[in-house]
Design an enzyme around this catalytic site. Structure first.
Site, PDB file in Angstrom:
ATOM      1  CE  LYS A 107      -4.325   1.385   2.011  1.00  0.00           C
ATOM      2  NZ  LYS A 107      -5.438   1.134   1.028  1.00  0.00           N
TER       3      LYS A 107
HETATM    4  N1  PMP Z   1      -7.401  -2.561  -3.101  1.00  0.00           N
HETATM    5  C1  PMP Z   1      -7.054  -1.790  -2.865  1.00  0.00           C
HETATM    6  C2  PMP Z   1      -6.548  -0.603  -4.262  1.00  0.00           C
HETATM    7  C3  PMP Z   1      -7.258  -0.706  -1.667  1.00  0.00           C
HETATM    8  O1  PMP Z   1      -6.793   0.517  -1.954  1.00  0.00           O
HETATM    9  C4  PMP Z   1      -7.817  -1.714  -0.637  1.00  0.00           C
HETATM   10  C5  PMP Z   1      -7.721  -0.971   0.753  1.00  0.00           C
HETATM   11  N2  PMP Z   1      -6.700  -1.233   1.356  1.00  0.00           N
HETATM   12  C6  PMP Z   1      -7.994  -3.314  -0.711  1.00  0.00           C
HETATM   13  C7  PMP Z   1      -8.164  -3.812  -2.054  1.00  0.00           C
HETATM   14  C8  PMP Z   1      -8.829  -4.038  -0.304  1.00  0.00           C
HETATM   15  O2  PMP Z   1      -8.134  -3.866   0.875  1.00  0.00           O
HETATM   16  P1  PMP Z   1      -8.642  -4.121   2.836  1.00  0.00           P
HETATM   17  O3  PMP Z   1      -9.859  -4.808   3.329  1.00  0.00           O
HETATM   18  O4  PMP Z   1      -7.273  -4.690   3.601  1.00  0.00           O
HETATM   19  O5  PMP Z   1      -8.470  -2.996   3.126  1.00  0.00           O
END
Ligand code: PMP
Length: 312
Positions: free
Chosen positions: A155
Site C-alpha cells: 500500500k
Molecule cells: N485494493 C486496494 C487498491 C485498496 O486500496 C484496498 C483498501 N486498502 C483494498 C484492495 C482492500 O483492502 P483491505 O480489505 O485490506 O482494506
C-alpha cells in the site's frame, strides 16, 4: 476538543501537524499507509478496531519493500493506535490512517538513505460506497499497476495515482466505481476494493498473484463464507466476461466493507438486484466487525476497558 494525531512520538492536535512543501514523499510518492476501521458498538459501549494487527503487519511489509522502518514494533503501534482513540474518547465509527513517509526536504528520487516519519490519526467516518443500495461499475480503461513496475501487493502512496485515474474516469462517466484489469487482461480489483463473484454456487476472487492488494477484508470474507455459510472461495484468474455472467458480484475493503455491484458496463449482474449470498455475507461481516460474533473476537481489538456488567 479537536482531533488528535500521534506524530513524531507524541500525541498532538491533528490540526497542528504540518509538513514542508519540499517533503520527499509529496514529490515522489515515497510513503506507505493503511486504512483501518474502528466500529462503535453502542450495546457493548465499546469500540472495536478490526484486524488492527494485520494492518500494521501489512504496513511493515510495505515499509520493508520501499526501504523504510516503522518507528516501533507492530504490537507497540497497535497499542499507540488504541491509546490515540481512547484519549479522544471517540464513540462513533472511525477510519484510522497510519502513514509512514520519507520526510527529507531534498531533491533526488531514491529510496535509500532517507529519513522516515510516522503519523497516525483517526477520523469519524461513515460509508464509502453505497453498500445498502449497491453500486454501478465500469471496467476501467486504466490497467492495474504491474508488480514488476510498482509493488502491487503493498500500500504505497505513489501507486494510488493508478486508483485515482480509474476512479475519476468511472465517476465522471456516471458510474460509482471502477474495476481494473491487470496488464494481461484479467480482473484485478476495484480502485480501493477487492472483488468477488458468486458463480455456480461458489465464490470466486482473483488470486493474490493477479497484482491485487492482499485485502484484509478479502481474507476475512473467505473465512467467514467458509465457516458460516459453508461456501468455499476459489482464488484464480478471472476473465472480464465472467463478470457479466456472474450471479452476483461484490466489492470489499476496509472503506467499502461489503458493497454489492448491481451493474457492470451497463449489463445487469444476475437480476440486477442485490443477491442473497452478498446480503448474507454482508450481514455476517457486520456482526463480526461490531464484535457481536464471539468466534471472531481475536479480530476485534477493544479500545476501552471492559466493564463487568452487573448480572441480575
Ligand atoms: N485494493 C486496494 C487498491 C485498496 O486500496 C484496498 C483498501 N486498502 C483494498 C484492495 C482492500 O483492502 P483491505 O480489505 O485490506 O482494506
Amino acid at each position: 476538543m479537536g482531533l488528535l494525531a500521534y506524530f513524531n512520538g507524541q500525541f498532538v492536535p491533528l490540526a497542528e501537524v504540518k509538513i514542508g512543501i519540499q517533503t520527499h514523499a509529496l514529490h515522489y510518492g515515497t510513503a506507505c499507509f493503511e486504512g483501518i476501521r474502528g466500529y462503535w458498538n453502542p450495546d457493548a459501549e465499546q469500540m472495536y478496531i478490526f484486524r488492527l494487527r494485520e494492518h500494521y503487519e501489512r504496513l511493515a511489509n510495505s515499509a520493508r519493500t520501499i526501504r523504510m522502518k516503522l518507528p516501533a514494533s507492530v504490537d507497540e503501534l497497535c497499542d499507540i493506535t488504541v491509546e490515540l482513540i481512547a484519549r479522544q474518547g471517540l464513540k462513533e465509527d472511525v477510519y484510522i490512517r497510519p502513514l509512514l513517509y520519507k520526510s527529507n526536504e531534498i531533491i533526488g528520487v531514491r529510496l535509500h538513505g532517507l529519513d522516515d516519519a510516522f503519523v497516525v490519526y483517526a477520523l469519524p467516518f461513515g460509508k464509502y460506497l453505497d453498500s445498502e443500495q449497491g453500486v454501478r461499475c465500469r471496467v476501467s480503461s486504466w490497467r492495474r499497476v504491474e508488480d514488476g513496475a510498482i509493488p502491487a501487493r503493498c500500500k504505497i502512496t505513489g501507486s494510488y495515482i493508478n486508483s485515482a485515474l480509474a476512479k475519476s474516469e468511472a465517476v465522471e462517466d456516471g458510474y460509482d466505481e471502477a474495476i481494473l484489469l491487470n496488464d494481461d487482461g484479467h480482473v484485478a480489483e476495484g480502485s480501493g476494493e477487492n472483488i468477488f463473484l458468486v458463480a455456480g454456487g461458489e465464490l470466486v476472487t482473483p488470486a493474490l498473484s493477479e497484482n491485487i492488494l492482499p485485502g484484509i477484508t478479502r481474507n476475512a470474507l473467505i473465512r467467514i463464507a467458509l465457516e458460516e455459510m459453508g461456501m468455499r472461495t476459489v482464488e484464480r484468474k478471472v476473465d472480464r466476461t465472467e463478470l457479466y455472467s456472474a450471479d452476483e458480484v461484490f466489492l470489499c475493503g476496509t472503506a467499502a466493507e461489503v458493497t454489492p455491484v448491481l451493474e457492470i458496463d451497463r449489463r445487469p449482474i444476475g437480476n440486477g438486484q442485490i443477491g442473497q449470498t452478498t446480503r448474507k455475507l454482508q450481514k455476517l461481516f457486520f456482526e463480526v466487525v461490531k464484535g457481536v460474533n464471539p468466534k471472531y473476537a481475536a479480530w476485534c481489538r477493544a479500545v476501552y476497558p471492559v466493564t463487568q456488567r452487573a448480572t441480575p
